[in-house]
Design a protein around this motif. Sequence first.
Motif, short mmCIF file in Angstrom:
data_model
loop_
_atom_site.label_atom_id
_atom_site.label_comp_id
_atom_site.label_asym_id
_atom_site.label_seq_id
_atom_site.Cartn_x
_atom_site.Cartn_y
_atom_site.Cartn_z
N ASP A 9 10.63 50.47 34.62
CA ASP A 9 9.56 49.49 34.52
C ASP A 9 9.61 48.87 33.13
N VAL A 10 8.66 47.98 32.85
CA VAL A 10 8.56 47.35 31.54
C VAL A 10 7.52 48.09 30.72
N PHE A 11 7.92 48.57 29.55
CA PHE A 11 7.04 49.36 28.69
C PHE A 11 6.29 48.50 27.69
N GLY A 12 6.87 47.35 27.34
CA GLY A 12 6.24 46.48 26.36
C GLY A 12 7.08 45.24 26.12
N THR A 13 6.64 44.44 25.14
CA THR A 13 7.33 43.18 24.84
C THR A 13 7.43 43.02 23.33
N LEU A 14 8.61 42.64 22.87
CA LEU A 14 8.81 42.36 21.45
C LEU A 14 8.16 41.04 21.09
N GLY A 17 9.48 37.96 22.63
CA GLY A 17 9.39 37.81 24.07
C GLY A 17 10.32 38.69 24.88
N ARG A 18 11.25 39.37 24.22
CA ARG A 18 12.16 40.23 24.97
C ARG A 18 11.43 41.47 25.49
N ALA A 19 11.77 41.85 26.71
CA ALA A 19 11.12 43.00 27.34
C ALA A 19 11.72 44.31 26.86
N VAL A 20 10.87 45.27 26.62
CA VAL A 20 11.29 46.65 26.34
C VAL A 20 11.12 47.44 27.63
N ILE A 36 12.89 54.61 26.44
CA ILE A 36 12.65 53.17 26.30
C ILE A 36 13.82 52.55 25.55
N THR A 37 14.05 51.25 25.82
CA THR A 37 15.23 50.59 25.27
C THR A 37 15.07 50.23 23.80
N HIS A 38 13.85 50.16 23.28
CA HIS A 38 13.65 49.93 21.86
C HIS A 38 13.98 51.22 21.11
N GLY A 39 15.05 51.19 20.31
CA GLY A 39 15.47 52.37 19.56
C GLY A 39 16.10 53.45 20.40
N ALA A 40 16.39 53.15 21.69
CA ALA A 40 16.90 54.18 22.62
C ALA A 40 16.08 55.45 22.48
N VAL A 41 14.76 55.27 22.46
CA VAL A 41 13.80 56.33 22.15
C VAL A 41 13.55 57.22 23.36
N LEU A 42 13.53 58.53 23.13
CA LEU A 42 13.03 59.48 24.11
C LEU A 42 11.51 59.47 23.96
N GLN A 43 10.85 58.67 24.80
CA GLN A 43 9.42 58.41 24.62
C GLN A 43 8.56 59.58 25.10
N GLY A 60 4.90 60.98 19.83
CA GLY A 60 5.20 59.56 19.97
C GLY A 60 3.92 58.81 20.25
N TYR A 61 4.06 57.72 21.01
CA TYR A 61 2.92 56.86 21.32
C TYR A 61 2.82 56.64 22.82
N ASP A 62 1.61 56.36 23.27
CA ASP A 62 1.39 56.10 24.69
C ASP A 62 1.81 54.70 25.10
N ASP A 63 1.84 53.77 24.13
CA ASP A 63 2.24 52.40 24.46
C ASP A 63 3.18 51.87 23.38
N PHE A 64 3.75 50.69 23.65
CA PHE A 64 4.78 50.16 22.76
C PHE A 64 4.23 49.72 21.42
N ALA A 65 2.95 49.36 21.37
CA ALA A 65 2.39 48.86 20.11
C ALA A 65 2.58 49.85 18.98
#
Length: 358
Positions: A9-14, A17-20, A36-43, A60-65
């Motif tokens: 799914d989509v976790f957030g947006t940079l 505008g690019r989707a994470v 998640i694709t930002h930082g290849a993070v094990l969220q 970690g964090y519950d959301d991309f912010a």
Amino acid sequence: MAGSRIAKDVFGTLPDGRAVERVVLRGQGGFEARIITHGAVLQALIAPDAKGAPDDVVLGYDDFAGYLAERKFFGATVGRYANRIADARFVLDGEKVELAANNGPNALHGGLDGFDRKLWQIADLADGAEPAVTLTYTSEHGEEGYPGQLDVRLTYRVTGPAELSVIMEARSDRPTIVNLTNHSFFNLEGATSGTPILDHKLMVAAEHFLAIDPTAIPLAGPPHAVAGTPFDFREATSIGARIRQNDRQLRNGKGYDHTFCLPLDGSLRLAARVEAPRSGRVMELFTDQPGLQVYSGNYLDGSVAGKGGRLYRQSDALCLEPHIWPNSPNRPDFPSPRLAPGSAYKHHTVYRFGVSSP
């Protein structure tokens, strides 16, 4: 789809505008790895306790912010060079390389804008008995000062009922240095438990460790024997048992923040075992890397609110980072991080979860 052990799914947006994206890999008994694709993070990493109740065991964090706002390396893939390089410089094949000093006088975890801040691409998704996601990132020649275009390929794969395998590979078009790791912060009582990791029992299969100066650079000379020091974890010992001893190395690291020296033969073998007394969760870490950084969360200072809105404080988590020894580009007596064109960098680490016997 029904029966699938993988989801996306989509976790957030940079800001541009690019989707994470987020990929969920499922094992058994509630075991899940969320990447998640930002930082290849094990969220998130969900593992059952001794009663079969699953819970997230990485900070970690519950959301991309949160990931966007704070660079704290929670679960991140770190590169191009994990850990520290003294004075933010080294010489490679006679050429001087200058890096950004982002940790006192030293370069840390890839520089000002390392791999943990990049958007990786999903190259492959594999469903079935061993669900997996493969992520890729290309680091251009000169990025953060490092020579060579580096093509990195990273695969997270569920390889057992409650087992996560991480394989990192890289190739370069010219000589460079590479040292990658995953920087997850573990608390086997649960990421929102509020229970420090000082009661976790830790075993590290190492006879030696690297003593450091106050800036966390390894001292000159050979590795130090763990015998007779607070760094002897050859037998399972509570992390907090000796962490407040009046020891110069504990002062320099503000606790444990040291590399333990593992076999240099490149074989995948047990490097560490952690057991949480309340939940009964056990994690075994296998790696083929020559070092394991043990970090007791010394710099978590309550300034960051993570999952569940909880403030992360000192000793709320333990990092176990497999990688090449710190400052290796400046230490010919250390394992070499040099990668030549036509050769491949390879790193394999496995996190295996279970529960302690009654």
